[in-house]
Design a protein around this motif. Structure first.
Motif, short mmCIF file in Angstrom:
data_model
loop_
_atom_site.label_atom_id
_atom_site.label_comp_id
_atom_site.label_asym_id
_atom_site.label_seq_id
_atom_site.Cartn_x
_atom_site.Cartn_y
_atom_site.Cartn_z
N ALA A 67 50.42 39.65 47.13
CA ALA A 67 50.72 38.66 46.10
C ALA A 67 50.41 39.20 44.70
CB ALA A 67 49.92 37.38 46.36
N MET A 68 49.33 39.96 44.57
CA MET A 68 48.95 40.49 43.26
C MET A 68 49.89 41.58 42.77
SD MET A 68 46.34 38.75 42.28
CE MET A 68 47.10 37.35 43.13
N ARG A 69 50.69 42.13 43.67
CA ARG A 69 51.66 43.17 43.28
C ARG A 69 53.04 42.59 42.94
NH1 ARG A 69 48.91 46.28 47.58
NH2 ARG A 69 50.38 45.39 49.08
N CYS A 70 53.21 41.28 43.11
CA CYS A 70 54.51 40.65 42.86
C CYS A 70 54.71 40.37 41.38
CB CYS A 70 54.60 39.35 43.67
SG CYS A 70 54.69 39.61 45.45
N GLU A 71 55.86 39.77 41.05
CA GLU A 71 56.09 39.29 39.71
C GLU A 71 55.18 38.10 39.43
OE1 GLU A 71 58.51 40.94 37.55
OE2 GLU A 71 58.00 42.29 39.18
N SER A 72 54.90 37.80 38.17
CA SER A 72 54.01 36.69 37.85
C SER A 72 54.56 35.38 38.41
CB SER A 72 53.83 36.57 36.34
OG SER A 72 55.06 36.28 35.71
N PRO A 73 53.69 34.53 38.93
CA PRO A 73 54.15 33.31 39.61
C PRO A 73 55.00 32.39 38.76
CG PRO A 73 51.88 33.76 40.20
CD PRO A 73 52.23 34.73 39.12
N ASP A 74 54.78 32.36 37.44
CA ASP A 74 55.54 31.44 36.59
C ASP A 74 56.58 32.15 35.73
OD1 ASP A 74 53.99 32.71 34.69
OD2 ASP A 74 53.40 30.86 33.65
N GLY A 75 56.79 33.45 35.99
CA GLY A 75 57.79 34.20 35.23
C GLY A 75 57.30 34.77 33.91
N SER A 76 56.02 34.60 33.60
CA SER A 76 55.49 35.16 32.35
C SER A 76 55.61 36.68 32.36
CB SER A 76 54.02 34.78 32.17
OG SER A 76 53.87 33.39 31.97
N PRO A 77 55.85 37.29 31.20
CA PRO A 77 56.00 38.74 31.17
C PRO A 77 54.69 39.50 31.41
CG PRO A 77 56.21 37.83 28.96
CD PRO A 77 56.19 36.67 29.91
N ILE A 78 53.54 38.84 31.21
CA ILE A 78 52.24 39.47 31.44
C ILE A 78 51.46 38.64 32.45
CG2 ILE A 78 50.06 40.20 30.38
CD1 ILE A 78 51.59 40.49 27.72
N TRP A 79 50.80 39.32 33.36
CA TRP A 79 49.96 38.65 34.36
C TRP A 79 48.58 39.28 34.30
CZ3 TRP A 79 51.29 38.44 40.34
CH2 TRP A 79 50.36 37.61 40.98
N TYR A 80 47.60 38.50 33.82
CA TYR A 80 46.21 38.95 33.72
C TYR A 80 45.47 38.52 34.98
CZ TYR A 80 41.45 39.41 31.83
OH TYR A 80 40.12 39.75 31.63
N GLN A 81 44.89 39.48 35.68
CA GLN A 81 44.18 39.21 36.93
C GLN A 81 42.70 39.54 36.75
OE1 GLN A 81 46.27 41.66 39.78
NE2 GLN A 81 48.23 40.62 39.42
N LYS A 82 41.87 38.53 36.87
CA LYS A 82 40.42 38.70 36.77
C LYS A 82 39.87 39.08 38.14
CE LYS A 82 36.34 35.70 36.34
NZ LYS A 82 35.99 34.25 36.34
N HIS A 83 39.30 40.28 38.25
CA HIS A 83 38.80 40.80 39.52
C HIS A 83 37.32 41.15 39.41
CE1 HIS A 83 42.66 40.98 41.50
NE2 HIS A 83 43.17 41.77 40.57
N MET A 84 36.60 40.98 40.51
CA MET A 84 35.20 41.36 40.61
C MET A 84 35.08 42.56 41.56
SD MET A 84 33.17 39.21 38.92
CE MET A 84 33.73 37.94 37.77
N PRO A 85 34.59 43.70 41.10
CA PRO A 85 34.47 44.86 42.00
C PRO A 85 33.64 44.57 43.24
CG PRO A 85 34.14 45.54 39.72
CD PRO A 85 34.19 44.04 39.71
N HIS A 86 32.59 43.76 43.10
CA HIS A 86 31.73 43.53 44.27
C HIS A 86 32.41 42.67 45.33
CE1 HIS A 86 30.80 39.74 42.17
NE2 HIS A 86 30.28 39.30 43.30
N HIS A 87 33.54 42.06 45.00
CA HIS A 87 34.29 41.31 46.01
C HIS A 87 35.04 42.23 46.96
CE1 HIS A 87 34.64 37.39 43.41
NE2 HIS A 87 33.43 37.59 43.89
N MET A 88 35.25 43.48 46.60
CA MET A 88 36.17 44.34 47.33
C MET A 88 35.50 45.01 48.52
SD MET A 88 38.61 43.45 45.44
CE MET A 88 39.97 44.43 46.03
N GLU A 89 35.10 44.19 49.48
CA GLU A 89 34.40 44.67 50.67
C GLU A 89 35.33 44.90 51.86
OE1 GLU A 89 31.36 45.56 51.11
OE2 GLU A 89 30.45 44.96 49.22
N GLY A 90 36.60 44.63 51.69
CA GLY A 90 37.56 44.79 52.78
C GLY A 90 38.36 46.07 52.66
N PRO A 91 39.57 46.09 53.25
CA PRO A 91 40.38 47.32 53.30
C PRO A 91 41.18 47.59 52.03
CG PRO A 91 41.50 45.55 54.46
CD PRO A 91 40.16 44.99 54.05
N VAL A 92 41.09 46.74 51.02
CA VAL A 92 41.88 46.88 49.79
C VAL A 92 40.99 47.42 48.68
CG1 VAL A 92 43.19 45.62 48.04
CG2 VAL A 92 43.44 45.01 50.47
N ASP A 93 41.52 48.33 47.86
CA ASP A 93 40.77 48.79 46.68
C ASP A 93 41.74 49.07 45.55
OD1 ASP A 93 41.74 51.49 46.88
OD2 ASP A 93 40.09 52.01 48.22
#
Length: 242
Positions: A67-93
């Protein structure tokens, strides 16, 4: 085509104020910690509202990443994604987002630990996320061949217009003075955990005053801050200045 911006930030680090800032742009859609539910389900970390967060979110690592690699959900030209590094405990980085523009928001770990102490009675160095933040910075620098942008919370609070303008330049987007203010109260894009964590930012309409001296800490929080010191300083060596 959507310009996707991933801001990798530790907690208690004006990360929500930065989301508010980008969300104030008329050309930008924002997302609030999309991997939080997956992190809580994976780790069982007893954070406030954990069960409610898990029930409310997509908790499948690969599904969220797609989902984070798709186009922005509302069609906006910019999509800002707030991420926390300590959340990344799974297979994605960070390597799973090669077409995203990555930036890093840092804060002196003493200030992070002091702010965390007001919301949780027990924290570990891993909760500050600085070690993985540094790892992701190094991965992205190796991929690009140059350092991705790093901004320090104290520098932003000292000169928000100057630092945000410089950050926009480094991210390849135009600076918009609308980023300096936002409407008070909860915002529709906030995660449901905002009810516990976002009281201060919900009372704000812009960036606050620059901090004073470093806070005193109880010994257990002091130890956490010092465990993160070297990683923070390595990142701080690359922070943007104006």
């Amino acid at each position: 085509m959507t310009i996707r911006i991933a801001m990798w930030s530790g907690p208690r680090n004006i990360s929500t104020a930065m989301m508010r800032s980008f969300g104030a742009r008329p050309d930008t859609y924002v997302s609030d910690e999309p991997f939080y539910g997956a992190y809580l389900k994976e780790t069982g970390d007893p954070q406030p509202m954990a069960d409610a967060v898990i029930a409310d979110m997509d908790c499948d690592w690969e599904s969220v990443a797609e989902a984070m690699r798709c186009e922005s959900p509302d069609g906006s030209p910019i999509w800002y994604q707030k991420h926390m590094p300590h959340h990344m405990e799974g297979p994605v980085d960070i390597r799973d987002f090669p077409e995203t523009r990555h930036a890093f928001l840092i804060r002196d770990p003493r200030r992070v630990a002091a702010s965390y102490a007001n919301k949780r009675t027990s924290i570990r160095p891993e909760h500050l996320g600085v070690t993985r933040q540094r790892l992701y910075f190094e991965m992205e620098a190796d991929r690009l061949g140059y350092a991705p942008p790093v901004v320090d919370t104290s520098d932003i609070l000292d000169n928000p217009g100057g630092l945000l303008s410089k950050l926009c330049e480094k991210l390849g987007i135009e600076w918009d003075p609308a980023m300096l203010s936002w409407t008070k109260g909860p915002h529709p894009e906030d995660g449901i955990w905002g009810a516990h964590w976002y009281d201060k930012v919900n009372a704000s309409t812009g960036f606050g005053s620059p901090p004073g001296g470093l806070p005193d800490l109880a010994p257990e929080f002091e130890a956490v801050a010092e465990a993160c010191r070297s990683d923070y300083e390595a990142l701080a060596a690359h922070r943007l200045n104006v």
